[in-house]
Write an enzyme that holds these catalytic residues in place. Structure first.
Site: not given
Ligand SMILES: O=P(O)(O)O[C@H]1O[C@H](CO)[C@@H](O)[C@H]1O
Ligand SMILES: O=c1cc[nH]c(=O)[nH]1
Length: 234
Positions: A21, A90, A206
């Site tokens: 992302g 991701g 998280d």
């Molecule tokens: O670390 P990426 O790939 O961005 O994925 C996660 O992190 C983002 C949110 O913080 C959203 O895009 C979620 O899908």
């Molecule tokens: O979509 C997401 C990505 C990382 N952590 C989150 O809580 N949500």
């Protein structure tokens, strides 16, 4: 000739690609894992690079956050640039006590609160799923390398800050869903449309049940395991 969001020329992008992302993660992957990486896109700062991993030509492209952003990049990659194999790399939030920080969640399918597929399919509830062969390869590679992986349906949510997060998260977790991200439903749906192979791998950054979060260092170390698996199988 590029697209409104990508100034790569046809041929600049490999037919297999990693999709973080975060565009800075695309840069990190290109700089640390690929040889002879060339940047083909900087439009909106959404970096894309093509290089080589163990002699295989591979690209890596940021896709931004949320399904509408994934919709733009994934559509263009498959439709305009002919990409055939896509692995999202991701981060995610864990929804279950048995899925820990730094575990890698491999998404077999995606459940969503987004309206995008209701708009596409009307009364039909499409079930977006991973490529079986990529899923199997990712699982086998993770076992071989001792990477702690969990295969599960995931929740692709439209909102990072959802007023009803607790209610929604515990509901989907009670149906076995391990983690939440924000893009996979659209990636899997578009891969089905274009006859491409797609897989999502997510490192737990998280923990939404315990409230724990990875440190910056932990994020990077555990993230490297996932990238290594993705590059081996792509
Ligand atoms: O670390 P990426 O790939 O961005 O994925 C996660 O992190 C983002 C949110 O913080 C959203 O895009 C979620 O899908
Ligand atoms: O979509 C997401 C990505 C990382 N952590 C989150 O809580 N949500």
């Amino acid at each position: 000739m590029g697209t409104p969001h990508n100034n790569a020329n046809p041929g600049d992008i490999a037919d297999r690609i990693l999709l973080p992302g975060d565009p800075m993660r695309a840069k990190f992957i290109a700089e640390n894992f690929l040889e002879d990486a060339v940047c083909y896109n900087e439009v909106r700062g959404m970096y894309g690079f093509t290089g080589y991993y163990r002699g295989k030509r591979v690209s890596v492209q940021g896709t931004g956050m949320g399904m509408p952003s994934m919709h733009i990049y994934a559509n263009e990659l498959m439709d305009v640039y002919g990409v055939k194999r896509l692995i999202r790399v991701g981060t995610c939030g864990s929804l279950r006590k048995d899925v820990n920080l730094k575990d890698v969640v491999i998404a077999i399918g995606s459940t969503t609160d987004s309206n995008m597929n209701r708009d596409r399919f009307g009364s039909i509830s499409f079930a977006p799923t991973a490529s079986f062969s990529l899923l199997k390869s990712a699982w086998d590679e993770a076992q071989k390398e001792g990477v702690h992986a969990v295969v599960s349906n995931i929740f692709t949510s439209d909102k990072f800050y959802d007023d009803n997060a607790e209610e929604k998260n515990s509901l989907v977790a009670s149906y076995g869903i391990a983690a939440v991200d924000m893009e996979t439903c659209e990636l899997y749906t578009l891969a089905a449309k274009y006859g491409a192979e797609a897989l999502t791998m997510l490192t737990v950054s998280d923990h939404l049940v315990t409230g724990e979060r990875c440190t910056a260092e932990e994020r990077q170390t555990s993230f490297k395991d996932m990238i290594q698996v993705a590059l081996e199988i792509v």
